[in-house]
Design a protein around this motif. Structure first.
Motif, PDB file in Angstrom:
ATOM      1  N   SER A   1     -59.292  57.504  73.306  1.00  0.00           N
ATOM      2  CA  SER A   1     -59.234  57.412  74.718  1.00  0.00           C
ATOM      3  C   SER A   1     -59.060  58.924  75.138  1.00  0.00           C
ATOM      4  CB  SER A   1     -58.148  56.534  75.431  1.00  0.00           C
ATOM      5  OG  SER A   1     -56.706  57.084  74.943  1.00  0.00           O
ATOM      6  N   SER A   2     -59.148  59.149  76.652  1.00  0.00           N
ATOM      7  CA  SER A   2     -58.892  60.597  77.117  1.00  0.00           C
ATOM      8  C   SER A   2     -57.503  60.900  77.008  1.00  0.00           C
ATOM      9  CB  SER A   2     -59.469  60.612  78.340  1.00  0.00           C
ATOM     10  OG  SER A   2     -58.742  59.379  79.278  1.00  0.00           O
ATOM     11  N   SER A   3     -56.676  59.953  77.144  1.00  0.00           N
ATOM     12  CA  SER A   3     -55.177  60.092  77.196  1.00  0.00           C
ATOM     13  C   SER A   3     -54.834  60.312  75.743  1.00  0.00           C
ATOM     14  CB  SER A   3     -54.248  58.969  77.811  1.00  0.00           C
ATOM     15  OG  SER A   3     -54.712  57.719  77.206  1.00  0.00           O
TER      16      SER A   3
ATOM     17  N   LYS B   1     -56.640  62.159  73.692  1.00  0.00           N
ATOM     18  CA  LYS B   1     -57.074  63.227  73.211  1.00  0.00           C
ATOM     19  C   LYS B   1     -56.290  64.316  73.957  1.00  0.00           C
ATOM     20  CE  LYS B   1     -62.136  62.124  72.961  1.00  0.00           C
ATOM     21  NZ  LYS B   1     -63.191  62.061  73.532  1.00  0.00           N
ATOM     22  N   ALA B   2     -55.703  64.156  75.116  1.00  0.00           N
ATOM     23  CA  ALA B   2     -54.836  64.918  76.032  1.00  0.00           C
ATOM     24  C   ALA B   2     -53.660  64.941  75.138  1.00  0.00           C
ATOM     25  CB  ALA B   2     -54.662  64.317  77.463  1.00  0.00           C
TER      26      ALA B   2
END
Length: 681
Positions: free
Chosen positions: A6-8, A10-11
């Motif tokens: 997910s993008s979270s 990756k962040a």
């Protein structure tokens, strides 16, 4: 299998990487500074000997040079430290012993695209995990992981659910980006080693420096510098940990996604929702086993009983079943979770069960015909394995001369035990976290009589649960008004607030709390009048009143015991300090006066008939030994360990005794009330 992160995720991974970079840069600077200081100290030592060569300066130079060496050793000692996982209570199992299990493990590892475990261990827990022995070098060279499977978890799972649990564990290592977590973990280990694991290191320095005053003074130099380095490292530790734990929560979501793609959303959700009940049932089995052990009895198979208790708890909670497995719903969990306050815990390594289920639901992966075969079919000779794990549990206990309870009688013995430690289910849980009214003499108003069912209805329980949640929220908000915490924001009733706004909410919340408290007080008075009338109608008033009086008296004794214990513990605080003999004797004189009051309280407790009935003989012996104890706590210049042990044994025990008396007196009253209303009028 390649599941997009997910993008979270990756962040959080990027944040963790930057935290690692910050750590390495900062630590490299510390090493450079440390080596420079060490070189300077060694150079200074050489110059001292060179210019003034004699025995005294040789000792001084040796101390200064050693301080530099100590500093270097301190900075690099983490390289040689290894975190070795404790396998006590575990039993290694092999493919030859359990081929079906290892076939599933190999299939899952292939599906998840990760290595099979180096070793597989079985233990009695309601848990599964992957673990390995780590060191600084494990960041550079791959380390094969071990798998731990808790048999109490197997016992509470279907075959598909266990596959999902194992796939979740393998999922932690299925993506290349997962290695970030391993790096952060090992950086944390380095800092932890340097900041918190120094007792033996510093003790060695202190012992070595005792030879000469020059060594003491010069070694103090290295200690002071080390303290400065540790201050910097503590700051890095907080930054690194927060980033690691945020990433860890995302890793859990990712591992859930991996497992869900293999076994489906429904199977994963069923398994997650049952975990608390599985844990509760097994803990109850262990409590029962410990109670039987105190009576010199044992059982041959923990897990056979666990199956029965899991089903028993499911029936008690009126749950539906999937085969022999209770089906817990999110609604049944939420009925007790009425908190309106949400504080994001940045130090939590795992998301909540609710958060995990929400994510799994969004995946919406359906699998046809989920397998409800018991998970233990993957193990061979299960009865033998279960008995060996049970023996492993008893190995930690000291007494080997135990009478074995007949296997056919174990569950009946458990049910009899369970009745003694729980309140009657007809009260609908009303008294699980609250007491009957404690001051009935103050009730003046007479209320219209309600039925028993009305007094303990689901609507009434809703009121009690709301009050409990409100009280918890109030206390948490009160905590937020204190400055000494790292929480910056929180949500209340869906609105985000800053921590300095917590105080503004307290007044309104307190008013709500008082309103609910008043409603419950009125309801408790109605309950009191109901049973008062029942006692009169059934010609049971003297017996009921006596049990009520005993319960109220035990409650007062509980509060008094808490106060007396606090006074004694406060007086004993001087033991934590290094004092001269005259000061110690002064404290002991003051202690004697407080002990006299404490022993008087114990004698009052001893004289209670309920104490003789409810407290076991081993505990009574400890209390009696302390009451009769008159030996000095210090003889000459040394402490009398036997006397101190007698004191502290009793001090630790008294809260348990008061809790036990309070529980038994409350239970006797509540049980009598149920028996009383069952008598035909």
């Amino acid at each position: 299998m390649n599941i997009e992160v997910s993008s979270s995720f990756k962040a959080q991974a990027k944040k963790a990487i930057w935290a690692i970079v910050l750590f390495f840069v900062s630590f490299l600077l510390l090493i450079i500074v440390g080596l420079a200081i060490a070189a300077l100290l060694i150079y200074l030592a050489v110059q001292i000997v060179k210019h003034t060569p004699n025995f005294t300066t040789l000792i001084l130079a040796f101390g200064i040079a050693s301080s530099g060496v100590i500093l270097v050793v301190f900075l690099f000692k983490f390289i040689f430290q290894k975190s070795v996982s404790n396998t006590d209570g575990m039993r290694e199992i092999t493919k030859a012993q359990h081929p079906k299990l290892f076939q599933v493990i190999e299939e899952l590892a292939a599906q998840v695209a990760t290595d099979v475990p180096k070793k597989v261990f079985i233990t009695d827990q309601v848990n599964a995990s992957v673990f390995y022995n780590s060191s600084f070098w494990s960041m550079l060279f791959p380390v094969r992981k071990n798998l731990m499977i808790g048999y109490a978890l197997v016992n509470a799972s279907t075959k598909d659910e266990l596959k999902g649990i194992l796939a979740h564990e393998f999922g932690h290592f299925s993506q290349r980006s997962m290695k970030v977590g391993s790096y952060v973990y090992n950086c944390n280990r380095v800092i932890y080693s340097l900041v918190y694991e120094n007792n033996s290191f510093e003790n060695s320095i202190e012992k070595f420096s005792n030879g000469h005053i020059f060594l003491k003074v010069t070694f103090l130099i290295s200690i002071v510098i080390m303290r400065g380095f540790q201050w910097v490292l503590k700051k890095l530790y907080n930054i690194l940990n927060i980033s690691y734990l945020s990433l860890s929560r995302e890793m859990e979501f990712h591992a859930d996604a991996v497992a869900t793609h293999i076994v489906g959303s429904d199977t994963m959700i069923d398994s997650l929702l049952r975990m608390d009940l599985a844990d509760k049932s097994y803990n109850s089995v262990i409590e029962f086993v410990n109670e039987q052990y105190a009576e010199k009895k044992k059982i041959s198979n923990l897990f056979s009983l666990q199956k029965d208790v899991l089903q028993f708890f499911g029936e008690l909670n009126n749950l539906k079943f999937k085969g022999r497995y209770p089906l817990v719903t999110i609604e049944e969990i939420d009925q007790y979770q009425k908190s309106r306050l949400i504080i994001k815990d940045q130090w939590a390594s795992h998301p909540t069960t609710g958060e995990r289920i929400k994510k799994i639901k969004t995946l919406n992966i359906k699998k046809e015909n989920p397998n409800i075969v018991e998970a233990n079919v993957l193990f061979d000779n299960t009865t033998i394995l279960e008995e060996k794990l049970t023996d492993l549990f008893y190995n930690d206990l000291e007494d080997s001369s135990l009478e074995q309870i007949n296997l056919n009688e174990v569950f009946n013995a458990y049910k009899a035990y369970y009745k003694t430690v729980t309140f009657n289910k007809e009260y609908n849980g009303y008294y699980n976290y609250k007491n009957p009214i404690l001051e009935p003499s103050q009730i003046s108003e007479v209320y219209p009589l309600l039925t028993f069912e009305e007094l303990f209805s689901d609507e009434v329980m809703e009121l009690v649960n709301s009050y409990n949640a409100l009280s918890s929220d109030f206390n948490d908000l009160k905590f937020l008004t204190v400055e000494d915490h790292v929480i910056k924001t929180f949500d209340f009733d869906g609105v985000k607030y800053k921590k300095n706004q917590a105080g503004h909410l307290l007044e309104g919340l307190n008013k709500e709390k008082e309103v609910l408290e008043a409603k419950i007080q009125v309801h408790d008075e109605k309950i009191y009048h109901f049973f008062l009338q029942q006692a009169k109608l059934n010609d049971a008033l003297p017996k009921w009143q006596k049990l009520y009086d005993i319960y109220v008296y035990c409650d007062k004794l509980y509060d008094l015991g808490f106060e007396e214990t606090q006074k004694l513990e406060k007086q004993l605080e001087f033991l934590q300090h290094d004092l001269n003999l005259d000061v110690i004797y002064k404290h002991l004189k003051d202690l004697k006066n407080i002990e006299e009051v404490y022993k008087k309280h114990l004698k009052v407790v001893e004289e209670l008939p309920l104490y003789q009935e409810a407290i076991n003989d081993d505990l009574k012996e400890i209390v009696t030994a302390y009451i009769n104890h008159n030996s000095l706590y210090i003889k000459g210049n040394t402490w009398n360990d036997d006397s101190l042990n007698t004191l502290f044994s009793c001090l630790r025990l008294l809260p348990h005794i008061h809790s036990r008396l309070m529980f038994v007196s409350k239970k006797q009253l509540l049980d009598f009330q149920i028996d009383m209303i069952k008598v035909p009028v």
